[in-house]
Design a protein around this motif. Structure first.
Motif, PDB file in Angstrom:
ATOM      1  N   ALA A   1      42.845  30.128  59.426  1.00 19.43           N
ATOM      2  CA  ALA A   1      41.953  30.995  58.650  1.00 19.43           C
ATOM      3  C   ALA A   1      42.491  31.085  57.231  1.00 19.43           C
ATOM      4  O   ALA A   1      43.156  32.052  56.846  1.00 19.43           O
ATOM      5  N   VAL A   2      42.237  30.046  56.472  1.00 23.16           N
ATOM      6  CA  VAL A   2      42.776  29.898  55.119  1.00 23.16           C
ATOM      7  C   VAL A   2      41.624  29.665  54.151  1.00 23.16           C
ATOM      8  O   VAL A   2      40.764  28.811  54.397  1.00 23.16           O
ATOM      9  N   ILE A   3      41.608  30.427  53.073  1.00 22.05           N
ATOM     10  CA  ILE A   3      40.577  30.291  52.039  1.00 22.05           C
ATOM     11  C   ILE A   3      41.254  29.883  50.740  1.00 22.05           C
ATOM     12  O   ILE A   3      42.235  30.502  50.328  1.00 22.05           O
ATOM     13  N   ARG A   4      40.718  28.851  50.115  1.00 19.92           N
ATOM     14  CA  ARG A   4      41.227  28.410  48.814  1.00 19.92           C
ATOM     15  C   ARG A   4      40.092  28.486  47.802  1.00 19.92           C
ATOM     16  O   ARG A   4      38.991  28.005  48.063  1.00 19.92           O
ATOM     17  N   MET A   5      40.390  29.077  46.647  1.00 18.07           N
ATOM     18  CA  MET A   5      39.383  29.225  45.594  1.00 18.07           C
ATOM     19  C   MET A   5      40.022  28.948  44.243  1.00 18.07           C
ATOM     20  O   MET A   5      41.233  29.135  44.059  1.00 18.07           O
ATOM     21  N   ASP A   6      39.202  28.512  43.292  1.00 14.72           N
ATOM     22  CA  ASP A   6      39.679  28.293  41.929  1.00 14.72           C
ATOM     23  C   ASP A   6      40.314  29.579  41.403  1.00 14.72           C
ATOM     24  O   ASP A   6      39.751  30.666  41.529  1.00 14.72           O
ATOM     25  N   GLY A   7      41.487  29.454  40.794  1.00 14.44           N
ATOM     26  CA  GLY A   7      42.247  30.626  40.385  1.00 14.44           C
ATOM     27  C   GLY A   7      41.548  31.510  39.375  1.00 14.44           C
ATOM     28  O   GLY A   7      41.490  32.738  39.534  1.00 14.44           O
ATOM     29  N   MET A   8      41.006  30.944  38.307  1.00 14.75           N
ATOM     30  CA  MET A   8      40.360  31.760  37.277  1.00 14.75           C
ATOM     31  C   MET A   8      39.056  32.350  37.787  1.00 14.75           C
ATOM     32  O   MET A   8      38.711  33.496  37.471  1.00 14.75           O
ATOM     33  N   TYR A   9      38.334  31.601  38.576  1.00 17.49           N
ATOM     34  CA  TYR A   9      37.097  32.099  39.188  1.00 17.49           C
ATOM     35  C   TYR A   9      37.385  33.306  40.067  1.00 17.49           C
ATOM     36  O   TYR A   9      36.682  34.325  40.012  1.00 17.49           O
ATOM     37  N   LEU A  10      38.435  33.211  40.862  1.00 18.81           N
ATOM     38  CA  LEU A  10      38.789  34.279  41.792  1.00 18.81           C
ATOM     39  C   LEU A  10      39.433  35.465  41.098  1.00 18.81           C
ATOM     40  O   LEU A  10      39.108  36.622  41.403  1.00 18.81           O
ATOM     41  N   LEU A  11      40.339  35.225  40.169  1.00 21.09           N
ATOM     42  CA  LEU A  11      41.207  36.281  39.655  1.00 21.09           C
ATOM     43  C   LEU A  11      40.942  36.683  38.211  1.00 21.09           C
ATOM     44  O   LEU A  11      41.598  37.586  37.694  1.00 21.09           O
ATOM     45  N   GLY A  12      39.990  36.034  37.555  1.00 25.37           N
ATOM     46  CA  GLY A  12      39.813  36.238  36.122  1.00 25.37           C
ATOM     47  C   GLY A  12      39.197  37.556  35.713  1.00 25.37           C
ATOM     48  O   GLY A  12      39.399  38.025  34.596  1.00 25.37           O
ATOM     49  N   PHE A  13      38.401  38.174  36.572  1.00 26.31           N
ATOM     50  CA  PHE A  13      37.668  39.387  36.227  1.00 26.31           C
ATOM     51  C   PHE A  13      36.899  39.197  34.917  1.00 26.31           C
ATOM     52  O   PHE A  13      37.111  39.882  33.925  1.00 26.31           O
ATOM     53  N   GLY A  14      36.001  38.210  34.977  1.00 24.96           N
ATOM     54  CA  GLY A  14      35.136  37.892  33.851  1.00 24.96           C
ATOM     55  C   GLY A  14      33.695  37.786  34.317  1.00 24.96           C
ATOM     56  O   GLY A  14      33.322  38.321  35.377  1.00 24.96           O
ATOM     57  N   PRO A  15      32.851  37.079  33.582  1.00 28.16           N
ATOM     58  CA  PRO A  15      31.428  36.992  33.924  1.00 28.16           C
ATOM     59  C   PRO A  15      31.130  36.385  35.294  1.00 28.16           C
ATOM     60  O   PRO A  15      30.065  36.645  35.867  1.00 28.16           O
ATOM     61  N   ARG A  16      32.038  35.591  35.837  1.00 28.65           N
ATOM     62  CA  ARG A  16      31.795  34.965  37.142  1.00 28.65           C
ATOM     63  C   ARG A  16      32.267  35.817  38.315  1.00 28.65           C
ATOM     64  O   ARG A  16      32.095  35.427  39.481  1.00 28.65           O
ATOM     65  N   THR A  17      32.824  36.981  38.045  1.00 28.99           N
ATOM     66  CA  THR A  17      33.380  37.806  39.116  1.00 28.99           C
ATOM     67  C   THR A  17      32.340  38.236  40.159  1.00 28.99           C
ATOM     68  O   THR A  17      32.632  38.216  41.363  1.00 28.99           O
ATOM     69  N   PRO A  18      31.111  38.615  39.781  1.00 28.27           N
ATOM     70  CA  PRO A  18      30.133  38.937  40.829  1.00 28.27           C
ATOM     71  C   PRO A  18      29.920  37.784  41.808  1.00 28.27           C
ATOM     72  O   PRO A  18      29.855  38.000  43.026  1.00 28.27           O
ATOM     73  N   ALA A  19      29.831  36.568  41.294  1.00 27.99           N
ATOM     74  CA  ALA A  19      29.655  35.406  42.168  1.00 27.99           C
ATOM     75  C   ALA A  19      30.894  35.192  43.027  1.00 27.99           C
ATOM     76  O   ALA A  19      30.781  34.824  44.210  1.00 27.99           O
TER      77      ALA A  19
END
Length: 278
Positions: free
Chosen positions: A243-261
């Motif tokens: 049960a491992v999830i990998r996501m793009d670092g800035m997408y996941l952790l950036g708290f910017g315009p893509r955070t809702p997605a």
């Protein structure tokens, strides 16, 4: 004397220029500038600013926390927009002393952080109307994403790195903790703030249902087999069930315009793992 020589390299009268030459430091800050429609004002970026794609065409001045005065001066900025923590401090002091406005964009790890960043960037660029509109749009998107994220009885461990058997994980007061919470799950690590190395005992006690990681390639990549081979991680429900999830670092952790997605994405992937994690 070195600082004085660098200051002398700055062009005279930059403050009087009508069109700002903006250096953006921090991936989320850069994304906000583009989302406000002000991308043409950018003359440089840091290494974390890789989205949207056109940002990669900008001159890279280095890593956001190890910036050199020479790198910054190479793009001749008249305005610097920097995420909280950009530096080092001596570089910030030099730029401020040289008369180049250095505006720090506030950080944070909750839903209010994103619109606050938008307002700060928009105010710095004189785009208050656009900032109000973007902040309102993102606030609604964040509310919708949170409403759609079911409370999930899953303990999630964010593993920052696994090197030479040492596990660096996210505690409280981190971007990873914020995203896990916004997605409706629980951080498996509650005993400390920030990012720290975990003992084997701490990993076994945390017993995460899910391991969350940044997607990485090459020498930095950590495979499921690597996790399972670790004496403590391999004994956790997350590793045993893959049960491992990998996501793009800035997408996941950036708290910017893509955070809702990113919230929707993480929540959906957690939900998909519940049968295995349970």
């Amino acid at each position: 004397m070195r600082w004085l020589a660098l200051i002398a390299l700055l062009p005279t009268g930059v403050a009087a220029q009508e069109t700002p030459r903006v250096l953006s430091l921090g991936g989320a800050v850069t994304e906000i500038v583009y989302a406000l429609g002000a991308g043409e004002a950018l003359v440089g970026r840091d290494q974390t600013s890789t989205y949207p794609a056109q940002a990669e065409a900008l001159l890279d001045v280095g890593y956001v926390r190890r910036l050199s005065p020479e790198g910054i001066l190479s793009v001749d900025p008249t305005l610097i927009l920097a995420e909280a923590g950009a530096g080092p401090a001596e570089t910030v002091t030099l730029m401020e002393g040289a008369g180049v406005p250095w505006i720090t964009i506030p950080g944070g790890y909750d839903a209010d952080t994103v619109p606050a960043k938008v307002h700060a960037v928009a105010d710095a660029l004189g785009l208050q109307e656009q900032g109000d509109a973007l902040a309102a749009e993102l606030t609604q998107q964040l509310a919708d994403a949170q409403a759609a994220a079911p409370d999930q009885p899953l303990k999630v461990m964010f593993v920052m790195s696994l090197q030479a058997g040492r596990v660096m994980a996210a505690g409280q007061d981190t971007a990873a903790n914020g995203m896990i919470t916004l997605a409706g799950a629980q951080n498996a690590i509650t005993s400390f703030d920030g990012y720290k190395q975990l003992t084997d005992e701490a990993i076994l006690t945390a017993a995460p249902d899910v391991i969350l990681m940044m997607a990485q390639a090459g020498d930095h990549a950590v495979t499921n087999a690597d996790l399972q081979a670790h004496p403590a991680l391999g004994a956790t429900p997350a590793a045993q069930n893959e049960a491992v999830i990998r996501m793009d670092g800035m997408y996941l952790l950036g708290f910017g315009p893509r955070t809702p997605a990113a919230i929707r994405d993480l929540s959906a992937r957690l939900s998909a793992l519940q049968p295995e994690a349970g």
